[in-house]
Design an enzyme around this catalytic site. Structure first.
Site, PDB file in Angstrom:
ATOM      1  N   TYR A 139       7.138   1.898  14.671  1.00  0.00           N
ATOM      2  CA  TYR A 139       6.662   1.139  15.835  1.00  0.00           C
ATOM      3  C   TYR A 139       6.363   2.053  17.022  1.00  0.00           C
ATOM      4  O   TYR A 139       5.579   1.692  17.895  1.00  0.00           O
ATOM      5  CB  TYR A 139       7.732   0.129  16.285  1.00  0.00           C
ATOM      6  CG  TYR A 139       7.730  -1.181  15.555  1.00  0.00           C
ATOM      7  CD1 TYR A 139       7.889  -1.243  14.172  1.00  0.00           C
ATOM      8  CD2 TYR A 139       7.593  -2.374  16.251  1.00  0.00           C
ATOM      9  CE1 TYR A 139       7.912  -2.442  13.510  1.00  0.00           C
ATOM     10  CE2 TYR A 139       7.614  -3.591  15.593  1.00  0.00           C
ATOM     11  CZ  TYR A 139       7.773  -3.624  14.227  1.00  0.00           C
ATOM     12  OH  TYR A 139       7.794  -4.831  13.584  1.00  0.00           O
ATOM     13  N   LYS A 184      14.452   3.488   2.134  1.00  0.00           N
ATOM     14  CA  LYS A 184      13.496   3.786   1.050  1.00  0.00           C
ATOM     15  C   LYS A 184      13.651   5.272   0.742  1.00  0.00           C
ATOM     16  O   LYS A 184      12.725   6.082   0.838  1.00  0.00           O
ATOM     17  CB  LYS A 184      12.069   3.399   1.512  1.00  0.00           C
ATOM     18  CG  LYS A 184      11.019   3.447   0.427  1.00  0.00           C
ATOM     19  CD  LYS A 184      11.090   2.303  -0.565  1.00  0.00           C
ATOM     20  CE  LYS A 184      10.083   2.521  -1.685  1.00  0.00           C
ATOM     21  NZ  LYS A 184      10.189   1.529  -2.761  1.00  0.00           N
ATOM     22  N   ASP A 217      12.917  -2.572  -1.099  1.00  0.00           N
ATOM     23  CA  ASP A 217      12.253  -3.519  -2.014  1.00  0.00           C
ATOM     24  C   ASP A 217      13.295  -4.327  -2.782  1.00  0.00           C
ATOM     25  O   ASP A 217      13.190  -5.550  -2.907  1.00  0.00           O
ATOM     26  CB  ASP A 217      11.251  -2.797  -2.947  1.00  0.00           C
ATOM     27  CG  ASP A 217      11.797  -1.518  -3.581  1.00  0.00           C
ATOM     28  OD1 ASP A 217      12.919  -1.095  -3.225  1.00  0.00           O
ATOM     29  OD2 ASP A 217      11.087  -0.940  -4.433  1.00  0.00           O
ATOM     30  N   ASP A 241      12.513  -6.015  10.684  1.00  0.00           N
ATOM     31  CA  ASP A 241      11.585  -7.069  11.100  1.00  0.00           C
ATOM     32  C   ASP A 241      11.230  -7.947   9.906  1.00  0.00           C
ATOM     33  O   ASP A 241      11.326  -9.178   9.960  1.00  0.00           O
ATOM     34  CB  ASP A 241      10.325  -6.423  11.684  1.00  0.00           C
ATOM     35  CG  ASP A 241       9.283  -7.442  12.091  1.00  0.00           C
ATOM     36  OD1 ASP A 241       9.666  -8.447  12.724  1.00  0.00           O
ATOM     37  OD2 ASP A 241       8.091  -7.248  11.771  1.00  0.00           O
ATOM     38  N   ASP A 245      12.657 -12.169   8.764  1.00  0.00           N
ATOM     39  CA  ASP A 245      11.824 -13.362   8.554  1.00  0.00           C
ATOM     40  C   ASP A 245      12.113 -13.938   7.168  1.00  0.00           C
ATOM     41  O   ASP A 245      12.202 -15.152   6.989  1.00  0.00           O
ATOM     42  CB  ASP A 245      10.326 -13.034   8.674  1.00  0.00           C
ATOM     43  CG  ASP A 245       9.787 -13.183  10.094  1.00  0.00           C
ATOM     44  OD1 ASP A 245      10.555 -12.949  11.056  1.00  0.00           O
ATOM     45  OD2 ASP A 245       8.597 -13.531  10.253  1.00  0.00           O
TER      46      ASP A 245
END
Ligand code: NAD
Ligand code: IPM
Ligand code: MN
Length: 353
Positions: A139, A184, A217, A241, A245
């Protein structure tokens, strides 16, 4: 002593849901005589329209002087063509205030088990604290955009990783003492530094905590398959983020989840995790729960009023137990769904301090 609360309603459903959260805070104030002093500031599209900037310096000044900040949401298609749109205002505020730790609690209320698309047996007792790093990563890294080429870069320092892991560790010590670090590591160098730094930090400072590592993942899958196994989940900015959700579906709706964005020492910011929901804005149908629960987090973290925070959370649960539902939670079996204002009104009637 009075407490100054800056309200930044923003765009879309932002003003609708913050209005209900403010009503709840005013009711708490009336009953406990906290002497809350509210002032309102501009951010996002509303600020762009009024001043030409998504984060006017007057808003930053107002927020820096506040005891706490309550924000609705920013964004909308009207401003999508701008290089620095409404979202840049929110990101700029997070950076300006050093709000590096974003706490996103995910709980399934027993009353709402049937609102989730997941099977009830997976959900009973889900209680996850997602700790999202909020001022670093892709970001805020170096970026470029031309008509034929673009890049964004993800960067982290060991210090940034340490402080967010320390936040996760401190939270886990008061909970079930388990931390899942999501990365990751099999692909990204930032994740390699993340995992190495996390392992050392937890060994040195939290030897009592069980630390596990999951690739992002797989984490997306495990969150749906075995959500009860998670206690505190710590991760970098963009992974956090996306995963929250997804995790909102464990609770039943994106409109349910609150958040607290914390710094070391300065004023902190509280906002629901959802966006401006342009598809339902202006119709009195947004779920104000995420915003109201954010006001509870404000009382807990910024004003040190845990009992008042718990009372708000209990009032939300009682409102759902009484059968009220905004439309995002599905149609009600008997009668009509309620709107944003009626839901907020009902929360007030259940608020017992
Ligand atoms: P969104 O969160 O606004 O909406 C996604 C879906 O969830 C929509 O169908 C919406 O109606 C529903 N929803 C969201 N909150 C709800 C609530 N409280 N009650 C009922 N339903 C709710 O995400 P989006 O559509 O991807 O983005 C819309 C705009 O919001 C974009 O401009 C985006 O940049 C912005 N955004 C802002 C924030 C923020 O301010 N923190 C967060 C996410 C997105
Ligand atoms: C959120 C939002 C923001 C983010 C956007 C609007 C900048 O999605 O708060 O979750 O990506 O952090
Ligand atoms: Mn988001």
């Amino acid at each position: 002593m009075s407490h100054s609360v800056v309200v930044l309603p923003g765009d879309g459903i932002g003003p609708e849901v913050t209005a209900e959260a403010v009503r709840v805070l005013e009711s708490v104030d009336g009953q406990l005589n906290l002497k809350l002093e509210f002032s309102e500031g501009l951010i996002g599209g509303a600020a762009l329209d009024a001043t030409g900037e998504p984060l006017p310096s007057s808003t930053i000044d107002l927020c820096k002087k506040a005891d706490a900040i309550l924000l609705g949401a920013v964004g909308g298609s009207k401003w999508d063509h701008l290089p620095a749109g409404p979202e840049a205002g929110l990101l700029g505020l997070r950076k300006a205030l050093g709000l590096y730790a974003n706490l996103r609690p995910v709980k399934t209320l027993p009353e709402l088990v049937n609102a989730s698309p997941l099977k009830a047996d997976r959900l009973d007792g889900v209680d996850i604290m997602v700790v999202r790093e909020l001022t670093g990563g892709i970001y805020f890294g170096k970026r470029k955009l031309s008509s034929t080429y673009a890049y964004d870069t993800c960067e982290y320092t060991a210090e940034e990783i340490k402080r967010i892991c320390r936040m996760a560790g401190n939270l886990a010590m008061a909970r079930r003492r388990k931390v899942t670090s999501v990365d990751k590591h099999n692909v990204l160098d930032t994740s390699r530094l993340w995992r190495k730094t996390a392992i050392k930090l937890f060994q040195d400072e939290f030897p009592e905590i069980e630390l596990e590592h999951i690739y992002v993942d797989a984490a997306a899958m495990h969150l749906l398959n075995r959500p009860k196994d998670f206690d505190v989940l710590v991760t970098e900015n963009m992974f956090g983020d996306i995963l929250t959700d997804e995790a909102s579906m464990l609770a039943g709706s994106l409109g349910l989840l609150p958040s607290a964005s914390l710094s070391d020492g300065g004023p902190c910011l509280y906002e629901p995790i959802h966006g401006s929901a342009p598809d339902i804005a202006g119709r009195d149908s947004a779920n104000p729960t995420g915003a109201i629960l954010s006001s509870a987090m404000l009382l807990r973290h910024s004003l040190d009023l845990p009992n008042a925070a718990t009372a708000i959370e209990a009032a939300i649960a009682a409102t759902y137990a009484a059968g009220l539902r905004t439309p995002d939670l599905g149609a009600m079996e008997n009668g009509e769904n309620v709107g944003t204002k009626a839901f907020g009104e009902a929360v007030l009637t259940h608020l017992k301090l």
